[in-house]
Scaffold this active site. Structure first.
Site, PDB file in Angstrom:
ATOM      1  CE  LYS A   1      24.688 -11.934  -1.989  1.00 34.02           C
ATOM      2  NZ  LYS A   1      25.618 -11.411  -2.972  1.00 34.02           N
TER       3      LYS A   1
ATOM      4  CE1 TYR B   1      26.561 -15.987 -10.728  1.00 29.94           C
ATOM      5  CE2 TYR B   1      26.313 -15.082  -8.514  1.00 29.94           C
ATOM      6  CZ  TYR B   1      27.117 -15.428  -9.581  1.00 29.94           C
ATOM      7  OH  TYR B   1      28.474 -15.210  -9.511  1.00 29.94           O
TER       8      TYR B   1
ATOM      9  CG  ASP C   1      21.426 -19.577  -3.268  1.00 30.99           C
ATOM     10  OD1 ASP C   1      21.628 -18.865  -2.267  1.00 30.99           O
ATOM     11  OD2 ASP C   1      21.976 -19.388  -4.372  1.00 30.99           O
TER      12      ASP C   1
END
Ligand code: HOZ
Length: 436
Positions: free
Chosen positions: A267, A144, A239
């Site tokens: 994050k 994702y 990613d």
């Protein structure tokens, strides 16, 4: 535990907010029940509207690596906010953030701040396309990269939990340029590259998949991707939204010693504020506007409050190398403790762990790719999840999400979590026989 206030707030939320939540991963759709509304948190604990205390393994889905309300972060946010929450001009804080990030991550010469990991990944792919002059890219089933249109093809996280890994609303025109391969399967990648010769701009992946539980790269997988990218003139994009600054100071690039061309962050980099970033070598980042023609922008990108939060957290991580060793030790203790309890109760479970990212799958192991992940017993996970909730432990509400351990999860917290699992499994198995 009682949740009348959370229940009332959720009922109210559903009237004005789709599904009552601002991000589907929070909605408990994969496990049933009512999401809890939090008021505050400290260290490893969150506190809800009904006054319940929770041991937290969500950690805001990754950012809270040192625990909630970390004093240096809170202080930096308060101080900066008092001087204005945004200017729309450059600030010295952005320079300090860029210096810090480039100093921590190998091979990162230049970095552009964004407001989320989604934006970072979308921008990285645009840069790869602009740099190579090619349209297609390869992603992996179950990975994702945020909710950008071109990523919502066989996606993980909430899209998978809700049963829409390929989302309606993504046009056929967009979808045709997203090619999907099998995680940890170099042959599947090579085949796609051969079939789309000179058309693939990039391969993007989570170097440690964290949106289908936790699935680490097999030995040689990342190196193999590097080689395939070089042979086919495609860029390798990591990613590192989840793995960055978490599984090592320099993320997966440092841990696995494979150099991508572009990296996306989120994050931890924002310490819980809405922050993402993407970057790479001087050469590749040279195409980004205003230096080059690939447009990328954001009114709030590099926001001062967000920058000061991120800088405060990254400074702690950068300057205290013991943190990563201790995180590793605590996470290993949790992993071992839970494994023993599952074994004691004869529960079929496979697990993966990379640093402080963990995944438990209620199926036979090993779990190395999406087809393994999809064998996990989601119904059993739901029962386990609610059992843990009844013991005060808040796991991510989906069988397809990684669990995050923070530096504030000390021995007492780990012990309480393992004891809670023991208690829950005793209950789930009390009619005799294995739990599933
Ligand atoms: N990547 C996060 C979960 N896997 C995002 C959380 C969310 O979508 O709200």
């Amino acid at each position: 535990m009682n949740y009348p206030k959370s229940q009332a707030l959720f009922d109210e939320a559903k009237k004005r907010i789709p599904g009552g939540v601002n991000s589907p991963a929070r909605a408990f759709k994969g496990v049933g029940g009512t999401p809890l509304f939090m008021t505050h948190a400290k260290g490893p604990y969150m506190y809800d509207e009904d006054g319940n205390e929770w041991i937290d393994y969500i950690g805001s889905w990754g950012p809270m690596i040192l625990g909630h309300a970390y004093p240096a972060v809170v202080e930096a946010v308060q101080k900066t906010a008092a001087g204005s929450t945004s200017f729309g001009t450059p600030t010295a804080l952005e320079n300090r953030m860029a210096e810090r990030v480039c100093g921590m991550v190998p091979g990162l010469d230049k970095v552009r701040m964004t407001n989320s990991g989604t934006e970072a990944c979308m921008s990285a792919i645009r840069v790869a396309r602009g740099y190579t002059g090619r349209d297609k890219f390869i992603k992996f089933e179950g990975c994702y990269h945020g909710h950008g249109d071109s990523f919502l093809i066989k996606a993980g996280s909430g899209a998978l939990t809700l049963g829409h890994p390929s989302s309606p609303g993504v046009t056929r025109g967009t979808a045709k340029d997203t090619l999907t391969a099998d995680y940890n399967d170099l042959d599947s990648v090579e085949r796609i590259l051969r079939e789309n010769k000179d058309e693939v701009a990039a391969i993007i992946l989570e170097p440690v998949a964290g949106n289908m539980g936790c699935v680490p790269p097999r030995d040689g997988f990342l190196k193999g991707l590097r080689k395939l990218c070089d042979e086919h003139g495609a860029l390798l994009v990591f990613d590192e939204v989840m793995s960055g600054f978490r599984i090592a100071r320099g993320g997966a690039v440092e841990r696995y010693r494979v150099q991508p061309d572009l990296m996306a962050f989120g994050k931890v980099i924002g310490a819980g504020m809405p922050v993402g970033a993407f970057g790479g070598s001087n050469e590749v980042m040279g195409v980004v506007a205003p230096d080059g023609p690939v447009y990328q922008a954001g009114t709030l990108s590099g926001n001062p409050v967000a920058m000061s939060a991120g800088i405060a957290l990254l400074t702690e991580l950068d300057e205290n190398p013991a943190i990563y060793r201790e995180l590793e030790e605590q996470s290993a203790k949790l992993e071992q403790g839970l494994k023993q309890v599952f074994e004691k109760h004869q529960v079929t479970v496979a697990n993966n762990r990379v640093g402080s990212m963990l995944g438990f799958f209620f199926c036979d192991g090993p779990v190395v790719g999406f087809s393994d992940v999809s064998r996990t017993d989601t119904e059993f996970f739901s029962r386990f999840f609610h059992g843990m909730l009844s013991q005060g432990v808040y796991l991510p509400p989906s069988a397809y999400e990684a669990w995050f351990v923070s530096h504030s999860h000390d021995d007492t917290i780990i012990r309480k979590t393992v004891d809670a699992a023991d208690h829950v499994l005793t209950d789930l198995t009390k009619n005799g026989g294995p739990a599933r």
